[in-house]
Design a protein around this motif. Structure first.
Motif, PDB file in Angstrom:
ATOM      1  N   SER A   1       0.854  -1.191   0.000  1.00 28.16           N
ATOM      2  CA  SER A   1       0.000   0.000   0.000  1.00 28.16           C
ATOM      3  C   SER A   1       0.892   1.243   0.000  1.00 28.16           C
ATOM      4  N   PHE A   2       0.520   2.214  -0.831  1.00 29.76           N
ATOM      5  CA  PHE A   2       1.285   3.454  -0.933  1.00 29.76           C
ATOM      6  C   PHE A   2       0.342   4.636  -0.981  1.00 29.76           C
ATOM      7  N   SER A   3       0.815   5.738  -0.415  1.00 29.05           N
ATOM      8  CA  SER A   3       0.167   7.021  -0.654  1.00 29.05           C
ATOM      9  C   SER A   3       0.725   7.586  -1.955  1.00 29.05           C
ATOM     10  N   ARG A   4       0.111   8.656  -2.428  1.00 30.61           N
ATOM     11  CA  ARG A   4       0.605   9.257  -3.665  1.00 30.61           C
ATOM     12  C   ARG A   4       2.050   9.695  -3.500  1.00 30.61           C
ATOM     13  N   GLN A   5       2.341  10.425  -2.389  1.00 33.81           N
ATOM     14  CA  GLN A   5       3.707  10.921  -2.171  1.00 33.81           C
ATOM     15  C   GLN A   5       4.679   9.761  -1.923  1.00 33.81           C
TER      16      GLN A   5
ATOM     17  N   THR B   1      -1.020   8.927 -13.080  1.00 35.45           N
ATOM     18  CA  THR B   1      -1.622   8.217 -14.211  1.00 35.45           C
ATOM     19  C   THR B   1      -2.052   6.806 -13.837  1.00 35.45           C
ATOM     20  N   VAL B   2      -1.472   6.238 -12.790  1.00 38.33           N
ATOM     21  CA  VAL B   2      -1.733   4.839 -12.458  1.00 38.33           C
ATOM     22  C   VAL B   2      -3.169   4.590 -12.056  1.00 38.33           C
ATOM     23  N   GLY B   3      -3.874   5.633 -11.601  1.00 38.91           N
ATOM     24  CA  GLY B   3      -5.303   5.490 -11.290  1.00 38.91           C
ATOM     25  C   GLY B   3      -5.601   4.835  -9.964  1.00 38.91           C
ATOM     26  N   ALA B   4      -4.733   5.056  -8.974  1.00 42.68           N
ATOM     27  CA  ALA B   4      -4.932   4.433  -7.658  1.00 42.68           C
ATOM     28  C   ALA B   4      -5.999   5.169  -6.856  1.00 42.68           C
ATOM     29  N   ASP B   5      -6.702   4.441  -5.981  1.00 44.53           N
ATOM     30  CA  ASP B   5      -7.651   5.009  -5.017  1.00 44.53           C
ATOM     31  C   ASP B   5      -6.881   5.212  -3.719  1.00 44.53           C
ATOM     32  N   TRP B   6      -6.469   6.448  -3.442  1.00 46.55           N
ATOM     33  CA  TRP B   6      -5.595   6.709  -2.291  1.00 46.55           C
ATOM     34  C   TRP B   6      -6.306   6.467  -0.973  1.00 46.55           C
ATOM     35  N   ASN B   7      -7.602   6.702  -0.890  1.00 49.40           N
ATOM     36  CA  ASN B   7      -8.345   6.390   0.333  1.00 49.40           C
ATOM     37  C   ASN B   7      -8.287   4.885   0.625  1.00 49.40           C
ATOM     38  N   ALA B   8      -8.495   4.071  -0.410  1.00 49.67           N
ATOM     39  CA  ALA B   8      -8.440   2.620  -0.239  1.00 49.67           C
ATOM     40  C   ALA B   8      -7.029   2.187   0.153  1.00 49.67           C
ATOM     41  N   GLU B   9      -6.022   2.856  -0.415  1.00 44.79           N
ATOM     42  CA  GLU B   9      -4.645   2.539  -0.056  1.00 44.79           C
ATOM     43  C   GLU B   9      -4.390   2.852   1.413  1.00 44.79           C
ATOM     44  N   ALA B  10      -4.968   3.981   1.919  1.00 43.52           N
ATOM     45  CA  ALA B  10      -4.789   4.368   3.323  1.00 43.52           C
ATOM     46  C   ALA B  10      -5.443   3.344   4.255  1.00 43.52           C
ATOM     47  N   VAL B  11      -6.614   2.829   3.876  1.00 43.16           N
ATOM     48  CA  VAL B  11      -7.297   1.823   4.703  1.00 43.16           C
ATOM     49  C   VAL B  11      -6.449   0.556   4.786  1.00 43.16           C
ATOM     50  N   GLU B  12      -5.912   0.118   3.662  1.00 37.19           N
ATOM     51  CA  GLU B  12      -5.079  -1.083   3.661  1.00 37.19           C
ATOM     52  C   GLU B  12      -3.829  -0.893   4.512  1.00 37.19           C
ATOM     53  N   GLN B  13      -3.252   0.310   4.450  1.00 39.20           N
ATOM     54  CA  GLN B  13      -2.051   0.557   5.232  1.00 39.20           C
ATOM     55  C   GLN B  13      -2.369   0.590   6.729  1.00 39.20           C
ATOM     56  N   ALA B  14      -3.510   1.180   7.112  1.00 36.47           N
ATOM     57  CA  ALA B  14      -3.910   1.225   8.520  1.00 36.47           C
ATOM     58  C   ALA B  14      -4.140  -0.182   9.058  1.00 36.47           C
ATOM     59  N   GLN B  15      -4.805  -1.035   8.279  1.00 39.74           N
ATOM     60  CA  GLN B  15      -5.032  -2.423   8.709  1.00 39.74           C
ATOM     61  C   GLN B  15      -3.701  -3.164   8.865  1.00 39.74           C
ATOM     62  N   SER B  16      -2.761  -2.894   7.977  1.00 39.38           N
ATOM     63  CA  SER B  16      -1.449  -3.527   8.072  1.00 39.38           C
ATOM     64  C   SER B  16      -0.729  -3.106   9.347  1.00 39.38           C
TER      65      SER B  16
END
Length: 277
Positions: A195-199, A224-239
């Protein structure tokens, strides 16, 4: 008184008797003597002379019967073969092959057309190919530069009557440089792995310890990759919670820290709500 005991016995009357010399033939007795062998005494009727024909034995009669049957069989075969050759149907009618008055049914001719292969061509090229075959394409919302991915019916010969042509096409891919294309593929690979944030993704792509792309190329790939950053943040928090125990504020700081995941405050708050904080 005279003695008649020496009287000669009476001779048999004239007629045909078995030949006293043996054999199957008969011999004529004239009442006093035998006729010469093979001779017919004078005065004997012709019909009566037939009796001199020797009698046939049983095996001679059998041979005559077999011969008669063979002759009858040959005659029947010749007669039957003649009928079969002149009338193959066996019902008294002339063979079909000899009938010349049969009416031939008209053969329906189906007009066909060769449909060209349009897959891989642009829509404009597909229209040109169809026009050369005398066909037209239904109106479509696709641009002339769109690429044909499938067609119905397939390329080949098809009946012209009822023919309906259709194609499926997609917009052409943008013209990326080789470096952009590679950076984009690398960004997709990172997101599949973690999981990654944009930065955080920009830093990973541009870091000399990461992929080493220029910052502008790394930024372009992250956008351009089209990631959902909110979803990435949720996955990182669970990790993080699976690895250790965090307070709400501690988890927020970990998610937003420049030394942590570098999510925005809004993305971190979204993740906290998703995990139950």
């Amino acid at each position: 008184m005279s003695d008649n005991s020496n009287t000669s016995p009476a001779l048999p009357p004239a007629g045909w008797y078995p030949d006293p010399e043996g054999g199957d033939a008969q011999r004529y007795w004239n009442g006093g003597q035998w006729a010469a062998a093979g001779a017919m005494p004078a005065g004997i009727a012709v019909a009566e002379s037939v009796r001199r024909v020797p009698k046939l034995r049983w095996w001679q009669w059998a041979l005559l019967g077999v011969g008669l049957l063979v002759v009858i069989g040959v005659i029947a075969g010749v007669v039957g073969g003649g009928r079969g050759g002149s009338d193959a149907s066996g019902d008294g009618t002339a063979p079909v092959a000899q009938q010349t008055d049969a009416v031939e049914e008209p053969v329906e001719r189906i007009e066909k057309v060769m449909v060209p292969d349009m897959v891989g061509s642009t829509v404009a090229e597909a229209r040109t190919k169809l026009a050369a075959a005398g066909l037209t394409l239904e109106a479509t919302d696709a641009g002339d530069d769109w690429v044909v991915t499938s067609q119905q019916p397939s390329a080949g010969s098809h009946p012209l009557e009822g023919l309906e042509l259709s194609i499926t096409s997609e917009a052409p891919k943008p013209g990326y440089t080789l470096e952009q294309q590679n950076a984009l593929e690398q960004a997709q690979s990172y997101l599949q792995f973690s999981s990654f944030s944009r930065q955080g993704l920009i830093d990973q792509l541009s870091s000399e310890y990461g992929s080493g792309y220029p910052v502008d190329v790394a930024t372009w790939a992250a956008d351009t990759v089209g990631a959902d950053w909110n979803a990435e943040a949720v996955e990182q928090a669970q990790s993080y919670l699976e690895y250790s125990s965090f307070s709400r504020q501690g988890l927020f700081d970990q998610l937003t820290s420049p030394y942590g995941s570098q999510f925005t405050a809004d993305e971190a708050n979204y993740a906290l709500a998703a995990v139950g904080y």
